[in-house]
Structures are given as C-alpha cells and as structure tokens.
Design a protein around this motif. Structure first.
Motif, mmCIF file in Angstrom:
data_model
loop_
_atom_site.group_PDB
_atom_site.id
_atom_site.type_symbol
_atom_site.label_atom_id
_atom_site.label_comp_id
_atom_site.label_asym_id
_atom_site.label_seq_id
_atom_site.Cartn_x
_atom_site.Cartn_y
_atom_site.Cartn_z
ATOM 1 N N VAL A 141 8.872 1.774 5.170
ATOM 2 C CA VAL A 141 7.458 1.428 5.337
ATOM 3 C C VAL A 141 7.019 1.719 6.771
ATOM 4 O O VAL A 141 5.982 2.333 7.001
ATOM 5 N N THR A 142 7.791 1.261 7.736
ATOM 6 C CA THR A 142 7.585 1.557 9.152
ATOM 7 C C THR A 142 8.958 1.863 9.745
ATOM 8 O O THR A 142 9.974 1.805 9.046
ATOM 9 N N ASP A 143 9.012 2.155 11.033
ATOM 10 C CA ASP A 143 10.299 2.419 11.671
ATOM 11 C C ASP A 143 11.244 1.230 11.545
ATOM 12 O O ASP A 143 12.458 1.395 11.508
ATOM 13 N N SER A 144 10.684 0.018 11.499
ATOM 14 C CA SER A 144 11.502 -1.196 11.502
ATOM 15 C C SER A 144 11.492 -1.962 10.183
ATOM 16 O O SER A 144 12.188 -2.959 10.049
ATOM 17 N N LEU A 145 10.683 -1.540 9.215
ATOM 18 C CA LEU A 145 10.556 -2.269 7.947
ATOM 19 C C LEU A 145 10.886 -1.359 6.773
ATOM 20 O O LEU A 145 10.301 -0.289 6.626
ATOM 21 N N THR A 146 11.814 -1.829 5.945
ATOM 22 C CA THR A 146 12.217 -1.093 4.749
ATOM 23 C C THR A 146 12.004 -1.961 3.521
ATOM 24 O O THR A 146 12.492 -3.090 3.477
ATOM 25 N N TRP A 147 11.235 -1.446 2.534
ATOM 26 C CA TRP A 147 11.176 -2.117 1.240
ATOM 27 C C TRP A 147 12.437 -1.716 0.498
ATOM 28 O O TRP A 147 12.920 -0.584 0.606
ATOM 29 N N MET A 148 13.004 -2.655 -0.265
ATOM 30 C CA MET A 148 14.203 -2.352 -1.049
ATOM 31 C C MET A 148 14.250 -3.238 -2.274
ATOM 32 O O MET A 148 13.598 -4.286 -2.321
ATOM 33 N N GLY A 196 0.801 -1.216 0.000
ATOM 34 C CA GLY A 196 0.000 0.000 0.000
ATOM 35 C C GLY A 196 0.834 1.267 0.000
ATOM 36 O O GLY A 196 0.395 2.311 0.483
ATOM 37 N N ILE A 197 2.044 1.189 -0.531
ATOM 38 C CA ILE A 197 2.902 2.370 -0.593
ATOM 39 C C ILE A 197 3.032 2.813 -2.046
ATOM 40 O O ILE A 197 2.835 2.024 -2.963
ATOM 41 N N PRO A 198 3.365 4.082 -2.266
ATOM 42 C CA PRO A 198 3.532 4.538 -3.644
ATOM 43 C C PRO A 198 4.717 3.840 -4.306
ATOM 44 O O PRO A 198 5.614 3.343 -3.628
ATOM 45 N N THR A 199 4.708 3.806 -5.615
ATOM 46 C CA THR A 199 5.822 3.212 -6.341
ATOM 47 C C THR A 199 7.084 3.996 -6.004
ATOM 48 O O THR A 199 7.169 5.191 -6.282
ATOM 49 N N PRO A 200 8.040 3.337 -5.358
ATOM 50 C CA PRO A 200 9.254 4.058 -4.934
ATOM 51 C C PRO A 200 10.071 4.552 -6.122
ATOM 52 O O PRO A 200 10.184 3.889 -7.137
ATOM 53 N N MET A 201 10.632 5.734 -5.950
ATOM 54 C CA MET A 201 11.493 6.314 -6.976
ATOM 55 C C MET A 201 12.951 5.941 -6.727
ATOM 56 O O MET A 201 13.783 6.085 -7.595
ATOM 57 N N ASP A 202 13.249 5.468 -5.528
ATOM 58 C CA ASP A 202 14.618 5.110 -5.159
ATOM 59 C C ASP A 202 14.694 3.606 -4.919
ATOM 60 O O ASP A 202 13.721 2.882 -5.087
ATOM 61 N N ASP A 203 15.850 3.151 -4.458
ATOM 62 C CA ASP A 203 16.063 1.728 -4.191
ATOM 63 C C ASP A 203 15.481 1.276 -2.864
ATOM 64 O O ASP A 203 15.442 0.084 -2.581
#
Length: 127
Positions: free
Chosen positions: A58-65, A47-54
């Motif tokens: 998402v949350t303090d503890s979760l990073t999409w990459m 449910g996040i926007p299409t990332p422009m970066d790598d």
C-alpha cells in the motif's frame, strides 16, 4: 518478533475497520514496517484494487495481507494489525486486544454479556 494488535467489536457499524486502518497508517507513518490483515473488505477501504496475491504494498511501510499470510510471514514486519471485526479472536491468537465501539448500549452490553477480554478500548464519537 513482531507486535500484534487485534481490533474487534461486538456490533456492526462501530468503526472497527476504520480504527484498525487509522492505527496501521499511523504506525507506518512512524517508519515501522506494518502488516494489515483481517476483514476481507480492507482493500476496498484502503482504495486499492482487489489483490490477486496474498499481499499488496500500500505504501513503503504498509502492506495489506491475508490473515493466513500474516500467520506464516508476520515476522517480516515490525507490527501486525488485524481487523477481526465481529469474528471472535481465538484464545491462541496472541497480541494486544483492542475493543472498538461507539457510544452504543447494544455493543457495550454484548461486550459484557459475551465475556470478552480486551487490553484497551477505543470509543468513537460521531459528529
């Protein structure tokens, strides 16, 4: 050094992405710094926007990459969860391999026929 969990399946629609996301969110909820990568549609599932970066926090503890970012900078996280879906996991890819399926003969048959190896299995049941 981080731990890596590789989620995979042998047939579409088995819930691999959902299982990988649920697993990553649960780990992040326990205050581990988690990187989630793999399936290019993960941002939409989150449910996040299409990332422009790598990366995208998402949350303090979760990073999409991206998977490429995870390979280079994964050691900045406690855990990396990668959703391979139906893509083969290369022999050089370390980590715990988790096979995800529903109670589906086609998926289970493909798992055996294709000679996959897994450290664990998640069998999902639909209501």
């Amino acid at each position: 050094m981080y731990r890596k969990f590789n989620f995979f399946t042998t047939a579409g629609g088995q819930g691999c992405t959902t299982a990988a996301i649920a697993f990553a969110l649960r780990l992040a909820h326990s205050n581990l710094h988690v990187g989630l990568c793999g399936d290019p549609h993960l941002p939409a599932h989150l449910g996040i926007p299409t990332p422009m970066d790598d990366t995208y926090q998402v949350t303090d503890s979760l990073t999409w990459m991206t998977s490429e970012y995870a390979k280079e900078y994964g050691d900045q996280h406690d855990v990396i969860v990668e959703d391979f879906g139906r893509d083969p996991i290369s022999d050089g890819d370390s980590g715990c391999r988790i096979f995800v399926t529903k109670q589906c003969y086609v998926s289970l048959h493909a798992y055996v026929r294709e000679g996959h190896e897994a450290n664990g299995c998640i069998i999902l049941e639909e209501p």
